[in-house]
Motif scaffolding. Sequence first.
Motif, PDB file in Angstrom:
ATOM      1  N   ARG A  13      -3.778  12.060   1.461  1.00 24.11           N
ATOM      2  CA  ARG A  13      -4.979  12.091   1.829  1.00 24.11           C
ATOM      3  C   ARG A  13      -5.864  11.010   1.413  1.00 24.11           C
ATOM      4  NH1 ARG A  13      -6.108  16.939   4.152  1.00 24.11           N
ATOM      5  NH2 ARG A  13      -4.612  18.917   3.802  1.00 24.11           N
ATOM      6  N   GLY A  14      -5.493  10.162   0.515  1.00 24.37           N
ATOM      7  CA  GLY A  14      -6.136   8.929  -0.174  1.00 24.37           C
ATOM      8  C   GLY A  14      -6.575   8.003   0.831  1.00 24.37           C
ATOM      9  N   ASP A  15      -7.092   7.061   0.486  1.00 24.57           N
ATOM     10  CA  ASP A  15      -7.655   5.730   1.028  1.00 24.57           C
ATOM     11  C   ASP A  15      -6.475   4.771   1.426  1.00 24.57           C
ATOM     12  OD1 ASP A  15      -8.691   2.886   0.895  1.00 24.57           O
ATOM     13  OD2 ASP A  15     -10.153   4.016   2.023  1.00 24.57           O
ATOM     14  N   PHE A  16      -6.243   4.207   2.380  1.00 26.65           N
ATOM     15  CA  PHE A  16      -5.023   3.617   2.581  1.00 26.65           C
ATOM     16  C   PHE A  16      -4.882   2.236   1.808  1.00 26.65           C
ATOM     17  CE2 PHE A  16      -4.645   6.008   6.893  1.00 26.65           C
ATOM     18  CZ  PHE A  16      -3.139   6.239   6.785  1.00 26.65           C
ATOM     19  N   GLY A  17      -6.400   1.723   1.541  1.00 23.04           N
ATOM     20  CA  GLY A  17      -6.163   0.521   0.898  1.00 23.04           C
ATOM     21  C   GLY A  17      -6.659  -0.631   1.809  1.00 23.04           C
ATOM     22  N   PHE A  18      -6.791  -0.345   3.208  1.00 18.64           N
ATOM     23  CA  PHE A  18      -7.386  -1.236   4.042  1.00 18.64           C
ATOM     24  C   PHE A  18      -8.069  -0.394   5.220  1.00 18.64           C
ATOM     25  CE2 PHE A  18      -3.038   0.007   4.821  1.00 18.64           C
ATOM     26  CZ  PHE A  18      -3.062   0.422   6.059  1.00 18.64           C
ATOM     27  N   HIS A  20       0.911  -1.021  -0.098  1.00 19.19           N
ATOM     28  CA  HIS A  20      -0.097   0.079   0.226  1.00 19.19           C
ATOM     29  C   HIS A  20       0.907   1.392  -0.205  1.00 19.19           C
ATOM     30  CE1 HIS A  20      -3.393  -2.545   0.976  1.00 19.19           C
ATOM     31  NE2 HIS A  20      -2.781  -3.202   1.617  1.00 19.19           N
ATOM     32  N   GLY A  21       2.103   1.172  -0.327  1.00 15.72           N
ATOM     33  CA  GLY A  21       3.155   2.402  -0.829  1.00 15.72           C
ATOM     34  C   GLY A  21       4.160   1.895  -1.044  1.00 15.72           C
ATOM     35  N   ALA A  22       5.185   2.833  -1.445  1.00 17.67           N
ATOM     36  CA  ALA A  22       6.480   2.719  -2.017  1.00 17.67           C
ATOM     37  C   ALA A  22       6.313   1.590  -3.060  1.00 17.67           C
ATOM     38  CB  ALA A  22       7.152   2.270  -0.877  1.00 17.67           C
ATOM     39  N   THR A  23       5.319   1.414  -3.773  1.00 17.67           N
ATOM     40  CA  THR A  23       5.070   0.389  -5.016  1.00 17.67           C
ATOM     41  C   THR A  23       5.561   1.170  -6.300  1.00 17.67           C
ATOM     42  OG1 THR A  23       2.903   1.141  -5.137  1.00 17.67           O
ATOM     43  CG2 THR A  23       3.357  -0.918  -3.920  1.00 17.67           C
ATOM     44  N   ARG A  24       6.756   0.654  -6.869  1.00 21.35           N
ATOM     45  CA  ARG A  24       7.163   1.390  -8.242  1.00 21.35           C
ATOM     46  C   ARG A  24       7.542   2.850  -7.876  1.00 21.35           C
ATOM     47  NH1 ARG A  24       4.296  -2.166 -12.739  1.00 21.35           N
ATOM     48  NH2 ARG A  24       4.409  -4.096 -11.746  1.00 21.35           N
ATOM     49  N   VAL A  76       9.575   5.453  -4.482  1.00 14.72           N
ATOM     50  CA  VAL A  76      10.512   5.556  -3.327  1.00 14.72           C
ATOM     51  C   VAL A  76       9.872   5.997  -1.948  1.00 14.72           C
ATOM     52  CG1 VAL A  76      12.519   6.631  -2.591  1.00 14.72           C
ATOM     53  CG2 VAL A  76      12.387   6.470  -4.889  1.00 14.72           C
ATOM     54  N   THR A  77       8.468   6.550  -2.072  1.00 19.02           N
ATOM     55  CA  THR A  77       8.226   6.914  -0.603  1.00 19.02           C
ATOM     56  C   THR A  77       6.910   6.193  -0.470  1.00 19.02           C
ATOM     57  OG1 THR A  77       6.984   8.811  -1.832  1.00 19.02           O
ATOM     58  CG2 THR A  77       9.368   9.266  -1.042  1.00 19.02           C
ATOM     59  N   GLY A  78       6.577   6.582   0.925  1.00 21.81           N
ATOM     60  CA  GLY A  78       4.916   6.088   1.180  1.00 21.81           C
ATOM     61  C   GLY A  78       5.172   4.581   1.717  1.00 21.81           C
ATOM     62  N   SER A  79       6.110   3.913   2.159  1.00 19.56           N
ATOM     63  CA  SER A  79       6.513   2.693   2.607  1.00 19.56           C
ATOM     64  C   SER A  79       5.299   2.269   3.721  1.00 19.56           C
ATOM     65  CB  SER A  79       7.527   2.521   3.235  1.00 19.56           C
ATOM     66  OG  SER A  79       8.862   2.416   2.419  1.00 19.56           O
ATOM     67  N   CYS A  80       4.373   1.072   3.119  1.00 13.50           N
ATOM     68  CA  CYS A  80       3.164   0.767   4.158  1.00 13.50           C
ATOM     69  C   CYS A  80       2.808  -0.926   3.287  1.00 13.50           C
ATOM     70  CB  CYS A  80       2.131   1.388   3.841  1.00 13.50           C
ATOM     71  SG  CYS A  80       0.758   1.349   4.760  1.00 13.50           S
ATOM     72  N   HIS A  81       3.262  -1.816   4.243  1.00 16.66           N
ATOM     73  CA  HIS A  81       2.769  -3.186   3.564  1.00 16.66           C
ATOM     74  C   HIS A  81       2.113  -3.897   4.865  1.00 16.66           C
ATOM     75  CE1 HIS A  81       5.956  -1.814   1.171  1.00 16.66           C
ATOM     76  NE2 HIS A  81       7.067  -1.849   1.917  1.00 16.66           N
ATOM     77  N   LEU A  82       1.098  -4.609   4.404  1.00 14.62           N
ATOM     78  CA  LEU A  82       0.271  -5.349   5.276  1.00 14.62           C
ATOM     79  C   LEU A  82       0.253  -6.809   5.259  1.00 14.62           C
ATOM     80  CD1 LEU A  82      -2.016  -4.800   7.583  1.00 14.62           C
ATOM     81  CD2 LEU A  82      -3.605  -5.183   5.519  1.00 14.62           C
ATOM     82  N   GLN A 117       0.335  -0.999  -6.496  1.00 12.11           N
ATOM     83  CA  GLN A 117      -0.493  -0.409  -5.433  1.00 12.11           C
ATOM     84  C   GLN A 117      -1.654  -1.163  -5.204  1.00 12.11           C
ATOM     85  OE1 GLN A 117       0.728   1.701  -3.326  1.00 12.11           O
ATOM     86  NE2 GLN A 117      -0.800   3.252  -2.660  1.00 12.11           N
ATOM     87  N   HIS A 118      -1.732  -1.501  -3.775  1.00 14.11           N
ATOM     88  CA  HIS A 118      -2.667  -2.198  -3.176  1.00 14.11           C
ATOM     89  C   HIS A 118      -3.079  -3.947  -3.776  1.00 14.11           C
ATOM     90  CE1 HIS A 118      -3.898   1.437  -1.432  1.00 14.11           C
ATOM     91  NE2 HIS A 118      -4.581   2.092  -2.616  1.00 14.11           N
ATOM     92  N   GLU A 119      -1.855  -4.193  -4.359  1.00 13.88           N
ATOM     93  CA  GLU A 119      -1.921  -5.665  -4.858  1.00 13.88           C
ATOM     94  C   GLU A 119      -1.816  -6.671  -3.561  1.00 13.88           C
ATOM     95  OE1 GLU A 119      -0.706  -5.226  -9.439  1.00 13.88           O
ATOM     96  OE2 GLU A 119       0.656  -6.220  -7.979  1.00 13.88           O
ATOM     97  N   THR A 120      -2.338  -7.720  -3.800  1.00 11.87           N
ATOM     98  CA  THR A 120      -2.323  -8.789  -2.640  1.00 11.87           C
ATOM     99  C   THR A 120      -1.780  -9.892  -3.106  1.00 11.87           C
ATOM    100  OG1 THR A 120      -4.172  -7.604  -1.346  1.00 11.87           O
ATOM    101  CG2 THR A 120      -3.609 -10.073  -0.808  1.00 11.87           C
ATOM    102  N   TYR A 121      -0.783 -10.621  -2.489  1.00 11.91           N
ATOM    103  CA  TYR A 121      -0.161 -11.873  -2.726  1.00 11.91           C
ATOM    104  C   TYR A 121      -0.483 -12.819  -1.455  1.00 11.91           C
ATOM    105  CZ  TYR A 121       1.978  -9.021  -6.441  1.00 11.91           C
ATOM    106  OH  TYR A 121       2.135  -8.143  -7.172  1.00 11.91           O
TER     107      TYR A 121
END
Length: 463
Positions: free
Chosen positions: A44-49, A6-10, A12-18, A457-461
Amino acid sequence: MKISFHGATRGVTGSCHLVTCRGRRILIDCGMYQGGREIEEENRGDFGFDPSTVDYLLLTHAHLDHCGRIPLLVERGFRGEIITTGATRELARLVMLDAAHIQEEDARWKSKKAARHGRRAEDIKPLYTTLDALNALDYFGRTARYNKPLKLWDGIQATFIDAGHILGSASIVLELEEKGCRKKVLFSGDLGYPDRPILRDPAHPPPVDVVVMETTYGDREHKQLLPSVQELYEAIMSTFRRGGNVVIPTFALERSQEVLYYLREGVEKGDLPGIMQVFLDSPMAISATRIFSRHPECFDREAYRIFHDGRDPFDLPGLQFTRETSESMAINAIRGGAVIMAGSGMATGGRVRHHLKHNLWRKRCSVIFVGYAARGTLARQIIDGAREVKIFGEVIPVEASIYTIGGFSAHAGRSQLLEWFRRTGDPEHVFLVHGEEEAMESFARTLGHRHTCMPGQHETYQL
């Protein structure tokens, strides 16, 4: 077991992994996006969770792009436990409060501007407030110690290992067990590199099943440190001979302290004048420098010895800390012979923008960039050769000498990233994050791993 990004996807900034395991949800970092104007919408956007469903937040380190949206996470419903190292806890508090103050100031400025132009000002609000940042501090729970496993839940354990990036930084190993399946998932966080001053070298990671890895310098090496130090000295002396000032946009955490460390050494060795005007014009950097002295457990042998001998490795003749706004404004009256260190490193905000406005157009002066600058930032525009830039709505010609000294970067270079990765054994999956897309692609080709992925962004594995 699942992992989502949910961040730093392709980027550099906004690191966030769930990570989801046994019905528990573990967030790794919750960072702010940094860059151009459109970044505000991303923050300001949605976190994705749903933040209210997150049980634990494990924080790798205190840089804004890793901790900067924690107050927003809490404001939107997070009520779990935040776990990090002692040094990161202190630094993150500083970073979040500073970010809140900047957000509030920026909102006030935009409101006044809107009112002058007859537009609605009441709709302009900060991303989060100082109160939001203070509320977030209530959720910091247990303190992690390097190499000491922490039980989060039955079948879920976390171990923080030294990442050598900034004070208190960590890579995190999650050991997960669910329905007879066991996985070790390693989050690199941001990685430092060996033989830097002040901090210990990054610890060797253990063999794991899954690696989530930063790629900031995935396509290149940064410059060697000692030649970079010499280049810094030469740039300062050249500017002084011209009668100008040196402006160094610096990150408050690590980079400011590292530059002060080498300025002190330069004075002691005679490479710099015995007394020169050096201003650390960043309240956050000043406070961070004080925090460093409270955490010798993070120091390498040389820095620890200096402190143990009763000396301050960050002090030098002529150094002045300027906390008050009036003191910062007074620096602008100095026409030459000063080294002005001010935040932020990417020149996206803070006092450095004022100093750039007063010095960037003067041929006698120099601006020295000693850190990474993301696309869309003012620093990146100047580094990329812009002939003029806009600062506080005013067009400023770029006439000062511009230096980019890459050896001070706190990030591991390409070969060091590869060496770190080789220690992880033969993981089943490798997820590349926290890098520009070109750097990720280059690193993926070099890695040659059969299961390397650059998540969107917001991809799940499934793990």
